[in-house]
Design a protein around this motif. Structure first.
Motif, short mmCIF file in Angstrom:
data_model
loop_
_atom_site.label_atom_id
_atom_site.label_comp_id
_atom_site.label_asym_id
_atom_site.label_seq_id
_atom_site.Cartn_x
_atom_site.Cartn_y
_atom_site.Cartn_z
N ARG A 171 0.82 -1.20 0.00
CA ARG A 171 0.00 0.00 0.00
C ARG A 171 0.87 1.27 0.00
NH1 ARG A 171 -4.33 3.07 1.29
NH2 ARG A 171 -4.03 4.34 3.14
N THR A 172 1.90 1.26 0.84
CA THR A 172 2.78 2.44 0.90
C THR A 172 3.49 2.65 -0.44
OG1 THR A 172 3.11 2.10 3.26
CG2 THR A 172 4.73 3.48 2.15
N ASN A 173 3.98 1.56 -1.01
CA ASN A 173 4.63 1.68 -2.32
C ASN A 173 3.66 2.29 -3.34
OD1 ASN A 173 7.18 0.68 -1.65
ND2 ASN A 173 6.46 -1.43 -1.78
N GLN A 174 2.41 1.81 -3.28
CA GLN A 174 1.39 2.31 -4.19
C GLN A 174 1.17 3.81 -3.97
OE1 GLN A 174 0.17 0.96 -6.76
NE2 GLN A 174 -1.13 2.75 -7.17
N ARG A 175 1.12 4.21 -2.71
CA ARG A 175 0.87 5.63 -2.40
C ARG A 175 2.03 6.51 -2.89
NH1 ARG A 175 -0.81 6.51 3.60
NH2 ARG A 175 -1.57 8.51 2.79
N PHE A 176 3.27 6.00 -2.73
CA PHE A 176 4.41 6.74 -3.27
C PHE A 176 4.27 6.92 -4.78
CE2 PHE A 176 7.05 6.09 0.63
CZ PHE A 176 7.60 7.35 0.71
N ARG A 177 3.87 5.83 -5.46
CA ARG A 177 3.72 5.91 -6.92
C ARG A 177 2.66 6.95 -7.31
NH1 ARG A 177 3.47 0.39 -6.65
NH2 ARG A 177 5.58 -0.44 -6.61
N ILE A 192 4.01 10.40 -6.99
CA ILE A 192 4.91 10.70 -8.10
C ILE A 192 4.10 11.01 -9.36
CG2 ILE A 192 6.61 9.69 -9.70
CD1 ILE A 192 7.88 8.32 -7.24
N SER A 193 3.06 10.22 -9.60
CA SER A 193 2.31 10.49 -10.84
C SER A 193 1.49 11.78 -10.73
CB SER A 193 1.44 9.29 -11.24
OG SER A 193 0.45 9.06 -10.27
N GLU A 194 1.08 12.12 -9.52
CA GLU A 194 0.45 13.43 -9.29
C GLU A 194 1.44 14.59 -9.49
OE1 GLU A 194 -0.72 13.68 -5.21
OE2 GLU A 194 -2.25 12.11 -5.44
N GLY A 195 2.72 14.26 -9.38
CA GLY A 195 3.74 15.30 -9.47
C GLY A 195 4.05 15.96 -8.14
N VAL A 206 12.76 10.27 -6.88
CA VAL A 206 12.75 9.92 -5.46
C VAL A 206 12.75 8.39 -5.35
CG1 VAL A 206 11.21 9.79 -3.45
CG2 VAL A 206 11.71 12.00 -4.51
N SER A 207 13.70 7.87 -4.57
CA SER A 207 13.77 6.43 -4.37
C SER A 207 12.96 6.09 -3.13
CB SER A 207 15.23 6.01 -4.19
OG SER A 207 15.29 4.77 -3.53
N PHE A 208 11.86 5.33 -3.32
CA PHE A 208 10.98 5.10 -2.16
C PHE A 208 11.12 3.71 -1.58
CE2 PHE A 208 8.46 4.75 -6.04
CZ PHE A 208 7.88 3.50 -5.92
N HIS A 225 7.60 16.49 4.25
CA HIS A 225 6.31 16.28 4.91
C HIS A 225 5.55 15.12 4.27
CE1 HIS A 225 2.80 17.30 7.20
NE2 HIS A 225 2.07 17.38 6.10
N THR A 226 5.39 15.21 2.96
CA THR A 226 4.66 14.17 2.22
C THR A 226 5.27 12.79 2.49
OG1 THR A 226 4.33 15.80 0.46
CG2 THR A 226 3.91 13.49 -0.11
N CYS A 227 6.57 12.71 2.39
CA CYS A 227 7.22 11.40 2.51
C CYS A 227 7.26 10.89 3.95
CB CYS A 227 8.62 11.46 1.91
SG CYS A 227 8.57 11.83 0.13
N MET A 228 7.46 11.79 4.90
CA MET A 228 7.49 11.38 6.31
C MET A 228 6.13 10.82 6.71
SD MET A 228 9.91 14.27 8.25
CE MET A 228 8.76 15.62 8.01
N GLU A 229 5.06 11.44 6.24
CA GLU A 229 3.72 10.95 6.56
C GLU A 229 3.48 9.56 5.97
OE1 GLU A 229 0.77 14.37 7.91
OE2 GLU A 229 0.53 13.73 5.81
#
Lengths: 451, 451
Positions: B329-335, B338-341, B347-349, B365-369
């Motif tokens: 799920r987290t990997n998906q959210r990172f993707r 990224i696609s939202e820009g 960024v290596s997630f 902020h985005t990534c820490m959350e």
């Protein structure tokens, strides 16, 4: 490979230079301008001038002598710029741009390599910060000086695969006054690698010591052979030690961190001192930038706190050193001093020499001399607990007098801001002061290892 | 053994009090005067008054209620003073004087023990600094405050066999704002030992965490059983680990440091976290004085420097923790991000999340959350390389917003004086900041160990 002009160029082109404050291409021009006396040629077809320098459309348009080009344009067009440099006769290149192997674009690196071979170029990077030369002010680091200090001139060449972390350490070195000759952040190493740098700095007269931050060697065999032939001390910190760390390294600069045991063996074989933590690296660098090396013999300790002495003996043994066993003569001399009344009865003169909480500089002096004169002692660690009101700052003069013994000396003085000014003064006379026993022991270890 | 009045006395006698500035007997009276609100009774037959207090010939001459006597007279006459205290009904005694077991005078300690039994006394020392109670200002430490700061109020009880080294650490704690409830330097332990202190502080409502500096336990079995029954986290540093260190410990406070393996096993059995270096102890103490404990699950890392992330992963694994494997799920959210820009392509997630050198607070902020919301993540380490000009100090607000996740967070931000003010501000909101990867990992280790 002759890198002389890379580090000491007359003319430098900055490809991708910018007028916009905060942009990398602007920051590099500003970094160069601060101290570098050579000519600076910004390259950007959009502008006529940048930061007061005439701007050029391309490197090949510059009529003057250009020894070094710094490239900060988007990855996609870097190969073309490299080709342009080759055609224009520019031999040395630093590519700071990212977006290559670490972003899956190995193809762009392959393109660059072709031009390196075709035009016989020397390339540092990509994905790096480049060079800081403390002597001539050549500075390609885009971090502004209000964020990242540059260290003073010194004799350590600091060679870091990582850019950002390397810069953070450089900033730290500045704070604690570790002088460096050159800093090189070399990133993805499309061309110049650790072995090349090692050979170059072995011949660099401004450099006495090499300090490497490595994630994974490009050519381990070549590095080991270069290290083996080197006549300068090498201190190395290698990350990617664990499996997870190693796989993170691969995605960072595309390094194969490799099996840690192989590195361990290679470092040992080539007499490289390996730091196992960043703190160890800093502690060792501090010692070797300040003190003479010494024979690996027993370490003597003089302390005004028994507990600190015990912890220090532990730390020394754990670093693979030995606490000195004093000679019969030294024991005899301690007994004489006690019977003369120049040191108190309760001073324990087995190593560590515990000169008690009420020790004055005078008592330190007597005991430090006795220890340093012992033939079994290779170096001295002095514990200074300045929390005790008996210890005044005339200890600095006493420490200065010891430098004639030509044996390495380091101090340990933990505590707060209250003792900070005295610590600084001791370091001003060339004796490193550490906050913990383990770090003082690491400092001594480095001095004896290279001795 | 009830030590309530030892730490919170109404009246305190100082035996061996002096008018002479710089003397121990004068310094103790001054230390008490600074903040302690109870009555102070100097005892010295030579004077009528000391520092504005009426002086007494002996403890038994004091008509008022004396709950605690601090003894600073020469070792030879200490037993007599202890007897006098017993006869005068003074139950609690701190003996700061040295010159006992550590100076070959076991006989004097035997004499004291007899009176302890006869009058049912509680004795701390000899050969120690005694007590500092941050709440009521009871302070028997003879180091003046311009040499040794006292830490702020906090929840750690710091219990140190060593006086001088303990004081140096206390001074260091002050500088880095590690709050303590009480400090006890207990020296030769003629009576009160580690087990007694452990039991006392287990019931002390001002204390949440116990921190021991131990050279050798007086009664190992009793200590282990007390630790086993304790419901508070215990962090311990033990010196005298090596053979040489152990023999130095014996001559220091007459401790039998004992085989290190035995301690290692005993600490493990009683869920004590052992620090293997002074730096580790400080790093752990800092974390547990600031952050909530957390479950021992994977550690997430967000960094603006790839190299620092790799080194940190190594450090985490070496401390026995694990880098978190993010959920699908987290990997998906990172993707998605990224696609939202909202975060860049490069960024290596994979953990460590490398958000690149140009990361802003917004990107952090985005990534820490995303990392903190992952079910596999037990805690977060944030690497802040402030050398990068993109990172502004609004990161502090972003970090503050994360505290609602109730997972432990620590930061790593190496560098110089330039970044020091931001580090301080981050610590002001309760998040510890470390200079090296290994120390940040140790902080997280302590938080997860006790969680």
């Amino acid at each position: 490979m002759d890198l002389q002009e890379m580090f000491d160029p007359e003319g430098v082109a900055v490809v991708g230079a910018s007028k916009t404050e905060g942009k990398v291409g602007n920051a590099i021009v500003r970094s160069l301008e601060r101290r570098f006396q050579g000519s600076i040629y910004p390259v950007n077809p959009k502008y006529e001038s940048i930061e007061g320098h005439r701007a050029y459309e391309s490197v090949s348009d510059i009529d003057e002598n250009v020894d070094l080009a710094i490239i900060g344009v988007p990855a996609e067009i870097v190969p073309e710029v490299v080709k342009n440099c080759g055609e224009g006769g520019v031999k040395n290149i630093i590519i700071v741009s990212a977006g290559f192997r670490e972003a899956g674009r190995v193809d762009l690196e392959e393109d660059i390599k072709r031009y390196v071979d075709e035009f016989d170029l020397n390339v540092i990077g990509p994905n790096c910060l480049g060079i800081f030369n403390s002597k001539n002010g050549l500075d390609t680091i885009f971090n502004p000086p209000d964020r990242q200090s540059r260290p003073p001139e010194g004799s350590i060449a600091f060679l870091s695969q990582s850019g950002a972390f390397g810069a953070a350490l450089l900033d730290w070195f500045s704070e604690i006054d570790i002088g460096i000759s050159k800093f090189v952040s070399y990133g993805n190493r499309v061309d110049i690698d650790e072995g090349d740098l090692l050979r170059h700095f072995n011949d660099d007269t401004d450099t006495d010591i090499l300090l490497f931050y490595i994630e994974g060697l490009k050519d381990g065999r070549d590095f080991v052979s270069a290290a083996y032939e080197s006549n300068k001390p090498i201190l190395a910190f290698k990350s990617g030690k664990t499996e997870k760390g190693s796989s993170a390294a691969t995605s960072h600069t595309g390094s194969l961190a490799g099996k840690d045991k192989v590195y361990e063996a290679a470092f040992k074989q080539s007499v490289i001192l390996r730091a196992s933590s960043v703190r160890e690296m800093i502690s060792a660098a501090k010692a070797i930038s300040m003190q003479p090396f010494g024979e690996e013999k027993g370490v003597g300790i003089v302390t005004n706190g028994g507990g600190a002495g015990i912890t220090l003996i532990d730390a020394i043994v754990e670093k693979g050193l030995e606490g000195a066993d004093f000679s019969k003569r030294t024991n005899q001399r301690f007994r004489e001093k006690i019977s003369e009344g120049s040191i108190p009865q309760d001073v324990s003169f087995q190593n560590p020499v515990d000169i008690l909480g009420d020790a004055s500089s005078e008592r330190y002096h007597t005991c430090m001399e006795l220890v340093l004169e012992d033939k079994n002692v290779g170096g001295l660690i002095v514990v200074l607990l300045f929390q005790s009101p008996s210890l005044e700052d005339d200890i600095i003069d006493r420490l200065r007098e010891l430098q004639g013994y030509k044996k390495p000396i380091v101090c340990m003085a933990p505590g707060s801001d209250l003792t900070e000014p005295i610590r600084k003064k001791i370091e001003d006379i060339g004796i490193p002061v550490y906050e913990t026993p383990e770090e003082a022991a690491q400092g001594m270890k480095a001095l004896m290892y290279f001795g």
